[in-house]
Write a protein that holds these residues in place. Structure first.
Motif, short mmCIF file in Angstrom:
data_model
loop_
_atom_site.label_atom_id
_atom_site.label_comp_id
_atom_site.label_asym_id
_atom_site.label_seq_id
_atom_site.Cartn_x
_atom_site.Cartn_y
_atom_site.Cartn_z
N GLY A 2 10.31 7.70 3.59
CA GLY A 2 9.44 6.58 3.90
C GLY A 2 10.21 5.28 4.04
N THR A 3 9.55 4.28 4.64
CA THR A 3 10.15 2.96 4.84
C THR A 3 9.23 1.88 4.28
OG1 THR A 3 9.11 2.51 6.99
CG2 THR A 3 11.15 3.83 7.00
N LEU A 4 9.74 0.65 4.27
CA LEU A 4 8.92 -0.47 3.80
C LEU A 4 7.67 -0.66 4.64
CD1 LEU A 4 11.35 -3.37 2.80
CD2 LEU A 4 10.13 -1.77 1.32
N THR A 5 7.68 -0.19 5.86
CA THR A 5 6.50 -0.29 6.71
C THR A 5 5.31 0.42 6.08
OG1 THR A 5 7.86 -0.45 8.69
CG2 THR A 5 5.59 0.21 9.02
N ASP A 6 5.57 1.43 5.24
CA ASP A 6 4.47 2.14 4.57
C ASP A 6 3.65 1.20 3.69
OD1 ASP A 6 5.45 4.41 5.79
OD2 ASP A 6 6.51 5.14 4.01
N TYR A 7 4.31 0.20 3.08
CA TYR A 7 3.57 -0.77 2.28
C TYR A 7 2.59 -1.55 3.15
CZ TYR A 7 6.63 -0.22 -1.81
OH TYR A 7 7.28 0.27 -2.91
N LEU A 8 3.05 -1.97 4.31
CA LEU A 8 2.21 -2.72 5.23
C LEU A 8 1.04 -1.87 5.70
CD1 LEU A 8 1.82 -5.30 6.93
CD2 LEU A 8 3.27 -4.26 8.68
N ASP A 9 1.31 -0.62 6.02
CA ASP A 9 0.25 0.27 6.49
C ASP A 9 -0.79 0.52 5.39
OD1 ASP A 9 1.52 0.46 8.92
OD2 ASP A 9 2.51 2.35 8.47
N ALA A 10 -0.31 0.63 4.15
CA ALA A 10 -1.22 0.95 3.05
C ALA A 10 -2.22 -0.18 2.78
CB ALA A 10 -0.43 1.25 1.79
N ILE A 11 -1.78 -1.43 2.96
CA ILE A 11 -2.67 -2.56 2.67
C ILE A 11 -3.27 -3.16 3.94
CG2 ILE A 11 -1.42 -3.14 0.55
CD1 ILE A 11 -0.28 -5.58 2.20
N ALA A 12 -3.07 -2.49 5.08
CA ALA A 12 -3.55 -3.03 6.36
C ALA A 12 -5.03 -3.44 6.34
CB ALA A 12 -3.29 -2.02 7.48
N PRO A 13 -5.93 -2.67 5.68
CA PRO A 13 -7.34 -3.09 5.67
C PRO A 13 -7.57 -4.43 4.98
CG PRO A 13 -7.13 -0.77 5.07
CD PRO A 13 -5.75 -1.34 5.06
N ALA A 294 -9.00 -15.89 4.54
CA ALA A 294 -8.18 -14.68 4.61
C ALA A 294 -7.31 -14.53 3.37
CB ALA A 294 -7.31 -14.71 5.87
N ILE A 295 -6.77 -15.65 2.87
CA ILE A 295 -5.93 -15.61 1.67
C ILE A 295 -6.77 -15.21 0.45
CG2 ILE A 295 -4.65 -17.06 0.05
CD1 ILE A 295 -3.68 -18.60 2.58
N LEU A 296 -7.94 -15.81 0.30
CA LEU A 296 -8.77 -15.51 -0.86
C LEU A 296 -9.27 -14.08 -0.85
CD1 LEU A 296 -10.80 -18.84 -1.13
CD2 LEU A 296 -8.94 -18.06 -2.59
N SER A 297 -9.37 -13.47 0.32
CA SER A 297 -9.83 -12.08 0.41
C SER A 297 -8.68 -11.09 0.19
CB SER A 297 -10.49 -11.81 1.76
OG SER A 297 -9.53 -11.86 2.81
N PHE A 298 -7.42 -11.59 0.13
CA PHE A 298 -6.27 -10.70 0.04
C PHE A 298 -6.09 -10.13 -1.36
CE2 PHE A 298 -1.75 -9.98 -0.89
CZ PHE A 298 -1.46 -9.02 0.08
N SER A 307 -5.68 5.01 0.59
CA SER A 307 -4.90 5.09 1.83
C SER A 307 -3.91 6.26 1.75
CB SER A 307 -4.16 3.76 2.06
OG SER A 307 -3.51 3.74 3.30
N PRO A 308 -4.40 7.49 1.55
CA PRO A 308 -3.48 8.62 1.30
C PRO A 308 -2.56 8.93 2.47
CG PRO A 308 -5.74 9.38 1.65
CD PRO A 308 -5.81 7.90 1.53
N GLU A 309 -3.01 8.69 3.70
CA GLU A 309 -2.17 9.01 4.86
C GLU A 309 -0.99 8.07 4.99
OE1 GLU A 309 -5.29 7.87 5.19
OE2 GLU A 309 -6.51 9.71 5.37
N ASN A 310 -1.14 6.81 4.57
CA ASN A 310 -0.11 5.79 4.78
C ASN A 310 0.63 5.41 3.50
OD1 ASN A 310 -0.89 5.51 7.55
ND2 ASN A 310 -2.62 4.24 6.91
N TRP A 311 0.41 6.15 2.42
CA TRP A 311 0.93 5.71 1.13
C TRP A 311 2.44 5.91 1.04
CZ3 TRP A 311 -1.81 2.67 -1.67
CH2 TRP A 311 -1.44 2.37 -2.98
N VAL A 329 -0.55 2.50 -7.54
CA VAL A 329 -1.38 1.43 -6.98
C VAL A 329 -0.49 0.34 -6.40
CG1 VAL A 329 -3.30 1.84 -8.57
CG2 VAL A 329 -1.50 0.22 -9.20
N LEU A 330 -1.07 -0.48 -5.58
CA LEU A 330 -0.40 -1.69 -5.09
C LEU A 330 -1.24 -2.89 -5.49
CD1 LEU A 330 0.64 -0.51 -1.49
CD2 LEU A 330 2.14 -0.83 -3.48
N PHE A 331 -0.66 -3.76 -6.33
CA PHE A 331 -1.33 -4.99 -6.73
C PHE A 331 -1.11 -6.03 -5.63
CE2 PHE A 331 -0.36 -2.85 -10.73
CZ PHE A 331 -1.59 -2.91 -11.38
N ARG A 332 -2.17 -6.51 -5.03
CA ARG A 332 -2.10 -7.55 -4.00
C ARG A 332 -2.27 -8.91 -4.69
NH1 ARG A 332 -6.24 -4.30 -2.32
NH2 ARG A 332 -7.62 -6.13 -2.24
N ARG A 333 -1.19 -9.69 -4.70
CA ARG A 333 -1.15 -10.90 -5.50
C ARG A 333 -1.09 -12.17 -4.63
NH1 ARG A 333 -0.44 -9.31 -10.64
NH2 ARG A 333 0.75 -7.41 -11.13
#
Length: 370
Positions: A2-13, A294-298, A307-311, A329-333
């Motif tokens: 996997g690559t760092l792009t997987d992090y981006l894909d996982a939180i894309a929604p 957008a920031i407050l919703s992050f 996001s099992p396919e992109n994890w 898990v990924l904590f979105r801060r």
């Protein structure tokens, strides 16, 4: 692998197109593809709040504990503990950087730095906590991405030793003395916590981050070190916004002297403080309403099952090794807001958002952070 792009894909929604457009997601993904997912203990985005273009820069943290340092150092890494971490995460060997990165002169400098950092009984090993790599994406990134590099250390006495491997030429005696005078002039409560080199920009200025410096101390300190910018403009906006600020850090750069560009990082107490602070920025024209929203919703939590396919594979494998009931898990801060001053240019605010891996025990709801 996997690559760092997987992090981006996982939180894309959770990434609003008002904050990061499809074009800038493509640029972020292009950078992330160069790095194994195990390299970072935190991944983040830098977003301009008043710019109508939904763009972002990328940064990530490299640490010894999670093995990122040794990934960068490659086969020259000395310490063996991080290798154990990678074996636990399911790798037979330590993941490596792309060959095209390894062959680039600037990446060779960064790798040599990490090799020294991994060597016990050196000032690198003893005093450097972590390394942050930051990639500017306002223009189409080059085929070989070049970061600015920032090292976490408060050891002023070892600054020249730590910075010289990253510089084109070693610090001159005159510049070293200028740096020493600048840092020795700090208020007693303040301290250096990070320094680095802007390798991705011209000139390659040296940047310093000062922590534990209050709003009231910033302007007097800038006076003492001979900064030539507009203190009154800085003081006025900080006074207006200060009720929502918990702590501040100061960012300065040194060319031949103190650079005119400075920045102030503003750390806020909680989500409500973020809401009030951003509302103040919207009212004063420093933030667009859609970016505030957008920031407050992050902020929040993304679970492995969301996001099992992109994890990221590294996180999934480690949660399996922890045993039944554990889930990565990924904590979105919401990390902090930064005020940037450049002479002759309107003040600018940026938001810094972080994505930090962790694990939760779904049976007891215990938490492990990366």
């Amino acid at each position: 692998m996997g690559t760092l792009t997987d992090y981006l894909d996982a939180i894309a929604p959770n990434l609003s197109p008002d904050l990061i457009s499809a074009e800038f997601r493509r640029r972020l993904s292009g950078i992330g593809q160069h790095f194994p997912d195990a390299i970072a203990s935190l991944v983040g985005f830098e977003c301009r709040l008043a710019d109508p273009t939904p763009q972002a820069d990328l940064f990530f943290r490299v640490s010894p504990e999670t093995g990122g340092r040794d990934i960068v150092a490659g086969s020259e890494a000395v310490e063996t503990q991080p290798q154990f971490y990678h074996l636990l995460a399911g790798y037979e060997t330590i993941p490596s950087l792309d060959d095209e990165l390894i062959d680039h002169p600037i990446w060779q400098k960064i790798r040599q730095f990490c090799t020294q950092w991994s060597t016990p009984n050196t000032s690198f090993y003893d005093y450097i906590k972590d390394l942050w790599l930051e990639f500017d994406l306002d223009a189409e990134p080059p085929a070989i991405p070049i970061p600015s590099v920032f090292l976490g250390s408060s050891a002023i006495a070892h600054l020249s030793t730590h910075l010289n491997p990253l510089l084109e030429h070693p610090l001159t005696s005159e510049k070293s003395q200028r740096i020493e005078r600048t840092l020795n002039a700090l208020p007693k409560t303040a301290k250096l916590f990070q320094s680095g080199v802007l390798l991705s920009r011209e000139p390659h200025n040296i940047r310093f981050y000062i922590s534990d410096i209050s709003i009231q101390q910033i302007c007097p300190y800038l006076d003492r070190i001979g900064w030539q910018g507009d203190r009154h403009q800085i003081a006025a906006i900080l006074a207006f916004l200060s009720p929502g600020i918990k702590t501040t850090n100061l960012q300065i750069e040194i060319e031949t002297d103190i650079a005119p560009t400075i920045a102030i990082e503003c750390y806020l107490e909680n989500r409500e403080a973020w809401k009030l602070f951003l509302e103040g920025l919207v009212k004063t024209g420093f933030c667009l309403p859609q970016k505030r929203d957008a920031i407050l919703s992050f902020g929040g939590l993304t679970r492995e099952g969301d996001s099992p396919e992109n994890w990221p594979g590294t996180l999934r494998r480690r949660s399996q090794l922890l045993g039944p009931g554990w889930e990565s898990v990924l904590f979105r801060r919401l990390a902090y807001l930064k005020l940037i001053y450049r002479p002759g240019i309107p003040l600018e605010f940026k938001a810094y958002l972080g994505v930090q891996p962790g694990w939760i025990d779904t049976q007891s709801w215990g938490v492990k952070l990366e």
